[in-house]
Design an enzyme around this catalytic site. Sequence first.
Site, PDB file in Angstrom:
ATOM      1  CB  THR A  79       0.370  16.393  29.012  1.00 13.37           C
ATOM      2  OG1 THR A  79       0.606  15.391  30.011  1.00 13.37           O
ATOM      3  CG2 THR A  79       0.883  15.881  27.679  1.00 13.37           C
ATOM      4  CB  CYS A  80       1.091  18.006  34.245  1.00 12.91           C
ATOM      5  SG  CYS A  80       0.682  18.800  35.788  1.00 12.91           S
TER       6      CYS A  80
END
Length: 785
Positions: free
Chosen positions: A751-752
């Site tokens: 998700t980063c």
Amino acid sequence: MSLREGHNEPSGYARLRIRVIAGLNLAKKDIFGASDPYVKGFLYNWCRRNYDSPCFQTKTIKKTLNPKWDEEFVINVNPRQHKLLFEVFDENRLTRDDFLGEVPIILAETTILHERSGIEIPPRDFILQPRSPRSRVKGHLRLYLAYISENEEEQETDSQSSESSQEVSNTSTSADWEVVELTPNESSRNSLPAGWEERIDLNGRTYYVDHSTRSTTWLRPDEMTSSGTPQQRQQEQEAAAVVFRNRHHVSQDDTIGENFEVIALDGSTVSANSSSSAAIISVLEPLPTGSRRSHGDDEEPLPAGWNQSIAPNGRIFFIDHNSRITTWDDPRKKKSHSDGMSPCRSKQPLHDATGDTLGPLPAGWEERITDDSRIFYVDHATKTTQWEDPRLKKLGGPAMRYSIQYKKKYDNFRAKLRKPESVPNKFDIKVSRSNILEDSYRGIMAVKKPELLKTKLWIEFEGETGLDYAGVSKEWFYILSKEMFNPYYGLFEYSAIDDYTLQINPQSGLANEEHLSYFRFIGRICGMAVYHGRLIDAYFIRPFYKMMLHRHISLKDLESVDSEYFNSLQWILENQPDCLELTFSVDEDVFGDKKEVELKENGRDIKVTNENKSEYIQLIIKYRFSDRVKKQMLAFMEGFNDLIPQQLLTMFDPNELELLLAGLQDIDVNDWKAFTKYRGGEYNTNHPVVINFWKVVYLFNNEQRSRLLQFVTGTSRVPMNGFAELYGSNGHQPFTIEKWGTPADLPRAHTCFNRLDLPPYSTLEELRAKLLFAIENTEGFDGVD
């Protein structure tokens, strides 16, 4: 003026300096002219549960709504036991004095600085609150509050240490540094336009505050392009409002009249009754003459009782008035299509998310198979070929149906909400657009019985005439949520380098003395939105939704919030941490002052080792997401649970809770695909796995697309200007797909970096099954970072 002088201060007491400076824009109660306001101050003792006699009272200022008293009082208080109450009245010689508002200040929950030489403590404006919903109150009370130091030696010591540090600073500068004077260009670069301020958040990121518009931005004002002009900002706001109005709840299905079994945009059939004759017109739109499919002048006419029309997404369908059903299949070609299928055509028809076939290919298209059994499509009109099925393009826009599981949850949730009893038929809220936050705060927090907030909402904007049949209340929720979650007010802050994912600001108490009351107010607004089937315009970090559900927060939840911190903890988890010489404590930076916080009792003396590193990481996560904002979160949930019982939330997971609060946004897959990058060198737009992936996404319903977006990016929200402006924790980060693992593995997400690691599945069915399993079982899926 000093009160209680000559008395020895008991243990735990401190001297508090109070200066009642002014009142701002007070309510007008006297019909013959302006008010004659004065202020009374009381001290409430929590232990004895009573108010002392009036501690002080200001003089009366005649004929004004903006009085200036500037009177000072010094009293002894116990911060753990006392609460201050300021009451403003309009003096009336004939009848009792009119109430103009009150300001309660709980000393234990309010940040009050100590007076020190050389440090200026600014006054603060406190919003005047009503006693009851009937109280007509407005305006602010400006106060100065500061503790007085016990002796002057502390001030002298601080002054001397400050001077000595200044001397050391000057010495080191002259000895080790070369002073460089800025050129005119550099000097102007460092200056900001009037009304702007530069700040640094808790993560060390610099942002800029525009006090004139009460907004924040990551870009310096001199770096902002012409898109920052007031006219274009207004256009962006209007576009955002349109996007918000198009969001919807999962259980709100369109209905069609005339007892038809009507085909939906995703290919499914929808039964309907004759209660809505107008609804059918919007779906069964007559096909324009120029849009009719032509196969020559001698085209066979439709059978008796049949009609041809077009759906809003451009797909042609057919209506059988004899049996009152609709279908995608042309009744004239059913027999010939089944008897004379080309050997090049696939024997397995392509299905959408509901299991229905997508119908025949558009006119002029043909499906063929290569020597290695790959399907491709030929457009005879343009004499071109492509791997992508042309029928999928029309599915790239809004999908109207949702997963049965989530729909059942939502319907079950709505059915269990209790209706209020013994309350009025409606709840009136009158607000002004220019002061919507404070007006709404007064009106909502004045309600002592939360059941009243469950009645029909009747919103009225000052100076506007209109009847609220849901439209006005929707606009109220939208405008109010934009104000409530505006980082300018210091209650919330952006979680990453984007402008759409929010988290609670741990320093909210420094920005707003009444921050806990405001968090309870925000909780009530969110609860009202859920109860009344409305939406809020805000998306939070995943740990926020987990805290609402009382669920465990894990290390992977940190990645989308702070990638560098996540990588550091991940390194500790995978390596020996002894060389770092860490202890069970953290340093907290509060406006330049370092404060050591122990993660457990005597934590500063406990070293982090390979044996206890897992406990250390869990305590770090607990402190970062939970402990620092515990008071704010408790206040928020107190307000939320005033309307929505906690036990009803347990049926949802964090992703579904986001959809419940913020709704589903129509996701344009064509735009998503156009701004996707492929990493690693193997995958590209024409790779069979990538082609199958986008087929699956096209065939997903809108909720499944939102869950996929949540799985990879951490939020279901699409930036206002589309996927081209998708951000990660390190800045602009497009949606990315990378080849990883084997077909036995499940897809995993970062998700980063907005990255999906996709194994090379050999078939579309296998890819769809593995992808659905991953996004629907994220809670227990170890492959998600």
